[in-house]
Design a protein around this motif. Structure first.
Motif, short mmCIF file in Angstrom:
data_model
loop_
_atom_site.label_atom_id
_atom_site.label_comp_id
_atom_site.label_asym_id
_atom_site.label_seq_id
_atom_site.Cartn_x
_atom_site.Cartn_y
_atom_site.Cartn_z
N ALA A 87 0.84 -1.20 0.00
CA ALA A 87 0.00 0.00 0.00
C ALA A 87 0.87 1.24 0.00
CB ALA A 87 -0.92 0.00 1.22
N GLY A 88 0.34 2.30 -0.53
CA GLY A 88 1.08 3.56 -0.56
C GLY A 88 0.83 4.39 0.67
N ALA A 89 0.38 5.61 0.47
CA ALA A 89 0.16 6.53 1.58
C ALA A 89 -0.89 5.98 2.54
CB ALA A 89 -0.28 7.89 1.04
N MET A 90 -0.81 6.44 3.77
CA MET A 90 -1.75 6.01 4.81
C MET A 90 -3.19 6.16 4.32
SD MET A 90 -2.13 7.45 8.75
CE MET A 90 -0.66 6.65 9.41
N VAL A 91 -3.97 5.10 4.51
CA VAL A 91 -5.37 5.08 4.10
C VAL A 91 -6.24 5.30 5.33
CG1 VAL A 91 -7.22 3.67 3.10
CG2 VAL A 91 -4.89 3.54 2.16
N PHE A 92 -7.23 6.18 5.20
CA PHE A 92 -8.14 6.47 6.31
C PHE A 92 -9.52 5.92 6.00
CE2 PHE A 92 -4.88 9.74 6.25
CZ PHE A 92 -4.43 9.71 7.57
N ARG A 93 -10.10 5.25 6.98
CA ARG A 93 -11.44 4.69 6.80
C ARG A 93 -12.36 5.13 7.92
NH1 ARG A 93 -9.93 -1.52 4.84
NH2 ARG A 93 -9.19 -0.91 2.75
N ALA A 94 -13.64 5.27 7.59
CA ALA A 94 -14.66 5.65 8.57
C ALA A 94 -15.22 4.41 9.22
CB ALA A 94 -15.76 6.45 7.90
N GLY A 95 -15.01 4.29 10.52
CA GLY A 95 -15.62 3.22 11.28
C GLY A 95 -16.98 3.66 11.80
N ARG A 96 -17.49 2.94 12.75
CA ARG A 96 -18.81 3.22 13.32
C ARG A 96 -18.85 4.63 13.90
NH1 ARG A 96 -21.13 0.12 18.63
NH2 ARG A 96 -23.10 1.28 18.84
N GLY A 97 -19.86 5.40 13.50
CA GLY A 97 -20.07 6.72 14.06
C GLY A 97 -19.28 7.83 13.40
N THR A 100 -19.29 10.33 6.41
CA THR A 100 -18.68 10.35 5.09
C THR A 100 -19.12 11.62 4.36
OG1 THR A 100 -18.66 7.93 4.96
CG2 THR A 100 -18.50 9.14 2.87
N VAL A 101 -18.20 12.27 3.68
CA VAL A 101 -18.50 13.52 2.99
C VAL A 101 -19.29 13.23 1.71
CG1 VAL A 101 -17.49 15.53 1.82
CG2 VAL A 101 -16.45 14.65 3.93
N THR A 102 -20.42 13.91 1.55
CA THR A 102 -21.26 13.68 0.37
C THR A 102 -21.45 14.93 -0.49
OG1 THR A 102 -23.34 14.21 1.50
CG2 THR A 102 -22.57 11.93 1.65
N LYS A 103 -20.93 16.08 -0.02
CA LYS A 103 -21.05 17.32 -0.80
C LYS A 103 -19.69 17.97 -0.94
CE LYS A 103 -25.76 18.58 0.74
NZ LYS A 103 -26.54 19.64 1.42
N GLU A 112 -14.87 10.65 0.87
CA GLU A 112 -13.85 10.38 1.89
C GLU A 112 -14.47 10.37 3.29
OE1 GLU A 112 -10.16 10.21 2.19
OE2 GLU A 112 -10.56 9.27 0.26
N PRO A 113 -13.86 9.64 4.23
CA PRO A 113 -14.30 9.78 5.62
C PRO A 113 -14.12 11.22 6.07
CG PRO A 113 -12.76 7.95 5.35
CD PRO A 113 -12.73 8.71 4.07
N SER A 114 -15.02 11.68 6.92
CA SER A 114 -14.94 13.06 7.40
C SER A 114 -13.90 13.16 8.51
CB SER A 114 -16.31 13.53 7.90
OG SER A 114 -16.26 14.91 8.17
N GLU A 161 -22.64 12.51 6.15
CA GLU A 161 -23.68 11.54 6.49
C GLU A 161 -23.10 10.35 7.25
OE1 GLU A 161 -25.76 10.40 2.98
OE2 GLU A 161 -26.53 12.43 2.57
N GLY A 162 -23.88 9.86 8.21
CA GLY A 162 -23.53 8.64 8.91
C GLY A 162 -22.85 8.82 10.24
N GLY A 163 -22.51 10.05 10.59
CA GLY A 163 -21.85 10.23 11.88
C GLY A 163 -21.18 11.57 12.02
N ILE A 164 -20.29 11.62 12.98
CA ILE A 164 -19.60 12.86 13.34
C ILE A 164 -18.31 13.00 12.54
CG2 ILE A 164 -18.12 12.02 15.22
CD1 ILE A 164 -19.40 14.34 16.92
N SER A 165 -17.69 14.17 12.63
CA SER A 165 -16.41 14.41 11.95
C SER A 165 -15.28 14.34 12.96
CB SER A 165 -16.41 15.79 11.28
OG SER A 165 -17.42 15.87 10.31
#
Length: 368
Positions: A87-97, A100-103, A112-114, A161-165
């Motif tokens: 893998a290349g650069a650090m990958v960030f994922r949105a877990g529970r809570g 995800t950015v939709t706009k 992307e995860p917020s 959407e889906g949680g906090i930032s």
């Protein structure tokens, strides 16, 4: 005077979790993590727990907000670190809570995860400190309470959407809640602009927002200002927004007519005095002016104006003056429309700029 305590952001919690997970993996002590915030501040963050799980090593850090009234104070931030070969650069994922950015228009791209740029950089630095690189890692951040907490933020408006930032500019949370809150309002402008809206609708609160929507104005073009009307007008001017429509209850917007742009009632409250002055200028007798000054609310004062047959004339004049004062506040860098309404949604007054913006968006103007 008691010295206010600083805390650390959710982003700093996640970065401490990355470092704790990597220390655990190396067989080293992980219970207290030292971090250097992006502004150079030294932080020591306790870690509640670290466990090896199927998807990686997960560290739990409990958020501490100091004396700032932050809604995430005391919540658990879980950070799971996994290695991905090649893998290349650090990958960030949105877990529970985590949302995800939709706009478009926010600090991270759509899809992307917020997790804001500041927290991402803190996590990369934490990894580089121990591994010499942040590449090849997958980091998943979870805040289980986040979905519920997000309802108390602007995330639904901003398109998260889906949680906090996961937020924080430096990693340090200083007890400056007013400044932080003001800055949290500004992304609404960026999101509306990115969505293609040139003219924006500013609503101090839910009364104006709900009525503006009912009149057919687009929700995507709206931004909540709270008490910081002047601050938001300046932010719009900096972003070269051509026209702003202030839409709200007369109790807030009459203050703008008096040149008050931070509208908290403990800072400045000349509502009744302003209404009384305009009523007197329109011809209300001295007894009526005294009655307005002794009213409990602006709604009570409106009753006096109605009885004198002066409500429309006074409120139209107040709307015109509010627009002029607002335009002057930003040195003419944008035009400002004003719509004043009652708690029940009855139209009281508006200026010509308001009418022009409303017609651009094909609003359904109630009978005046």
């Amino acid at each position: 005077m008691k010295k206010l305590r600083s805390g650390y952001t959710t982003g700093a919690c996640a970065a401490a979790g990355v470092k704790a997970a990597l220390l655990y993996e190396a067989g080293l002590s992980w219970q207290n993590i030292s971090l250097t915030a992006l502004d150079g501040t030294k932080l020591t963050i306790p870690v509640k727990d670290v466990q090896r799980q199927d998807d990686g090593i997960c560290a739990e850090v409990v958020k501490f907000s100091g004396d700032d009234p932050d809604i995430t104070n005391g919540v658990s931030v879980f950070t799971t670190v996994a290695h991905a070969e090649g893998a290349g650069a650090m990958v960030f994922r949105a877990g529970r809570g985590i949302g995800t950015v939709t706009k478009p228009g926010l600090a991270v791209p759509v899809g992307e995860p917020s997790i804001n740029p500041g927290p991402r950089e803190l996590m990369r630095r934490a990894a580089r400190e121990l591994l010499g690189t942040s590449d090849g890692l997958i980091v998943t951040v979870s805040i289980p309470a986040g979905a519920e907490l997000a309802k108390r933020t602007l995330n639904p408006v901003l398109g998260v959407e889906g949680g906090i930032s996961v937020i924080g500019t430096t990693g340090v949370l200083r007890p400056m809640s007013e400044e932080g809150f003001k800055n949290s309002l500004v992304p609404q402008i960026d999101v509306a602009k990115a969505a293609g809206y040139e003219d924006l609708i500013f609503v101090p609160g839910k009364i104006g927002e709900n009525l503006a929507k009912a009149w057919g104005l687009p929700a995507e073009a709206m931004a909540q200002t709270s008490n910081f009307i002047g601050f938001m007008l300046e932010a719009a001017a900096e972003r070269k927004i051509p026209r702003v429509l202030l839409f709200g209850h007369i109790g807030k917007l009459v203050k703008v007519a008096a040149g008050i742009f931070y509208t908290h009632n403990r800072i400045a409250d000349a509502r009744l005095e302003t209404m009384a002055a305009y009523a007197a200028a329109t011809g209300l007798n001295a007894a009526g002016v005294r009655d307005i000054l002794q009213s409990n609310t602006t709604e009570d004062a409106l009753t006096i104006l109605q009885q004198a047959g002066l409500e429309q004339q006074v409120c139209m004049a107040l709307a015109e003056q509010a627009g002029r004062r607002a335009k002057r506040y930003v040195f003419g860098k944008l035009e400002v429309g004003v719509v004043m309404v009652t708690l029940q949604g009855r139209l009281l007054g508006l200026n010509e700029t308001a009418r022009a913006v409303g017609e651009t968006y094909h609003w359904h103007l109630p009978e005046e």
